[in-house]
Design an enzyme around this catalytic site. Structure first.
Site, PDB file in Angstrom:
ATOM      1  N   CYS A 117       0.846  -1.202   0.000  1.00 19.28           N
ATOM      2  CA  CYS A 117       0.000   0.000   0.000  1.00 19.28           C
ATOM      3  C   CYS A 117       0.884   1.255   0.000  1.00 19.28           C
ATOM      4  CB  CYS A 117      -0.918  -0.018   1.226  1.00 19.28           C
ATOM      5  SG  CYS A 117      -2.140   1.300   1.249  1.00 19.28           S
ATOM      6  N   CYS A 118       1.914   1.277   0.854  1.00 17.37           N
ATOM      7  CA  CYS A 118       2.827   2.439   0.882  1.00 17.37           C
ATOM      8  C   CYS A 118       3.577   2.575  -0.447  1.00 17.37           C
ATOM      9  CB  CYS A 118       3.833   2.308   2.021  1.00 17.37           C
ATOM     10  SG  CYS A 118       3.230   2.853   3.634  1.00 17.37           S
ATOM     11  N   CYS A 200      -1.128   8.532   7.368  1.00 14.20           N
ATOM     12  CA  CYS A 200      -2.462   8.226   6.861  1.00 14.20           C
ATOM     13  C   CYS A 200      -3.383   7.824   8.012  1.00 14.20           C
ATOM     14  CB  CYS A 200      -2.384   7.062   5.880  1.00 14.20           C
ATOM     15  SG  CYS A 200      -1.511   7.442   4.361  1.00 14.20           S
ATOM     16  N   CYS A 203      -3.569   4.220   9.470  1.00 14.40           N
ATOM     17  CA  CYS A 203      -2.321   3.699  10.030  1.00 14.40           C
ATOM     18  C   CYS A 203      -1.764   4.610  11.121  1.00 14.40           C
ATOM     19  CB  CYS A 203      -1.281   3.516   8.930  1.00 14.40           C
ATOM     20  SG  CYS A 203      -1.832   2.393   7.625  1.00 14.40           S
ATOM     21  N   CYS A 226       7.672   4.087   6.007  1.00 11.84           N
ATOM     22  CA  CYS A 226       6.813   3.911   4.832  1.00 11.84           C
ATOM     23  C   CYS A 226       7.605   3.517   3.589  1.00 11.84           C
ATOM     24  CB  CYS A 226       6.054   5.197   4.558  1.00 11.84           C
ATOM     25  SG  CYS A 226       7.120   6.633   4.406  1.00 11.84           S
TER      26      CYS A 226
HETATM   27  S1  SF4 Z   1       0.502   4.708   5.646  1.00  5.12           S
HETATM   28 FE1  SF4 Z   1      -1.112   3.112   5.574  1.00  5.12          FE
HETATM   29  S2  SF4 Z   1      -2.786   3.908   4.260  1.00  5.12           S
HETATM   30 FE2  SF4 Z   1      -0.938   5.212   3.960  1.00  5.12          FE
HETATM   31  S3  SF4 Z   1       0.012   4.384   2.147  1.00  5.12           S
HETATM   32 FE3  SF4 Z   1       1.019   3.384   3.917  1.00  5.12          FE
HETATM   33  S4  SF4 Z   1      -0.161   1.501   4.363  1.00  5.12           S
HETATM   34 FE4  SF4 Z   1      -1.377   2.789   2.927  1.00  5.12          FE
END
Ligand code: SF4
Length: 230
Positions: A117-118, A200, A203, A226
């Site tokens: 996701c990151c 985010c 998280c 991240c």
């Molecule tokens: S901090 Fe969480 S929601 Fe944001 S990009 Fe990374 S995994 Fe995804």
């Protein structure tokens, strides 16, 4: 000598010279050295960095990665800085909306595969956004995390072939708080309710008194970074 080698030599020389310099002086040097080739990467959780950059490098580009998962307060902080300080906010979006990502990878990827996701929502947009610049600035501090204890004030980002500046590297939380108070820096309102490190929304949680400042990031998972700074 190649342009890249020149740039690296500039970074290494400046790193030695500016190691003990005030962040304003570091940013002023970078503004002079790189002009429009300088960018500040900010998630708007490093408010004093944005404030310092607006003073030392008026008009400087500030790269904001809009992951689609930010708190409304963070978006509001970005907009308030853009409206009240001499910076140029450049917002970069991921390749996919959250809905498109959900359709391809399933919902709540952040809970199942946060590294992916990151990579999709932070790292790729940052790489794309940094593309045109020679030098980038971060708000990282050595006391943030064990992974950051040796970051230089000015260094060479080998992977990206860019100068990387961490003008706040040596500052403590007390230094940050004192600067914010002295200059009445606009702060993300989430700070008032225990959010000491803000990323985010899915998280990030508020921390309890006495907890580590970054304990609220990816809480309950092994993840601590991240991937932007690896
Ligand atoms: S901090 Fe969480 S929601 Fe944001 S990009 Fe990374 S995994 Fe995804």
């Amino acid at each position: 000598m190649s342009a890249t080698a020149d740039l690296r030599d500039t970074a290494l020389a400046a790193g030695a010279e500016l190691e003990s310099a005030h962040p304003l002086d570091v940013l002023a040097w970078a503004h002079e050295a790189f002009g429009d080739g300088l960018v500040v990467a900010s998630s708007m959780a490093d408010e004093i960095l944005v404030h310092l950059a607006s003073r030392a490098a008026p008009g400087v580009d500030v790269l904001f990665i809009d992951t689609g998962y930010h708190f409304a307060e963070t978006i509001g902080t970005r907009d308030a800085f853009a409206a009240t300080t001499p910076i140029t906010v450049r917002t970069v979006l991921p390749q996919q909306t959250v809905a498109e990502q959900d359709a391809e990878h399933g919902a709540r990827l952040h809970a199942r595969r946060p590294d992916l996701c990151c990579a999709l929502r932070k790292v790729e947009p940052l790489e794309r956004g940094l593309g045109p610049y020679q030098a980038w600035v971060t708000g990282m501090r050595r006391e943030d995390a064990p992974t950051r204890t040796d970051i230089p004030v000015v260094g060479w980002d080998e992977r990206r072939s860019k100068v990387k500046l961490n003008p706040l590297a040596a500052w403590t939380q007390d230094d940050v708080d004192a600067y914010a108070a002295e200059h009445q820096v606009l702060l993300n309102p989430l700070r008032q309710i225990g959010y000491t490190s803000i990323g985010c929304a899915p998280c990030t949680r508020a921390v309890a008194p006495g907890e580590d400042a970054r304990a609220g990031r990816w809480s309950g998972q092994e993840k601590t970074e991240c991937g932007l700074h690896l």
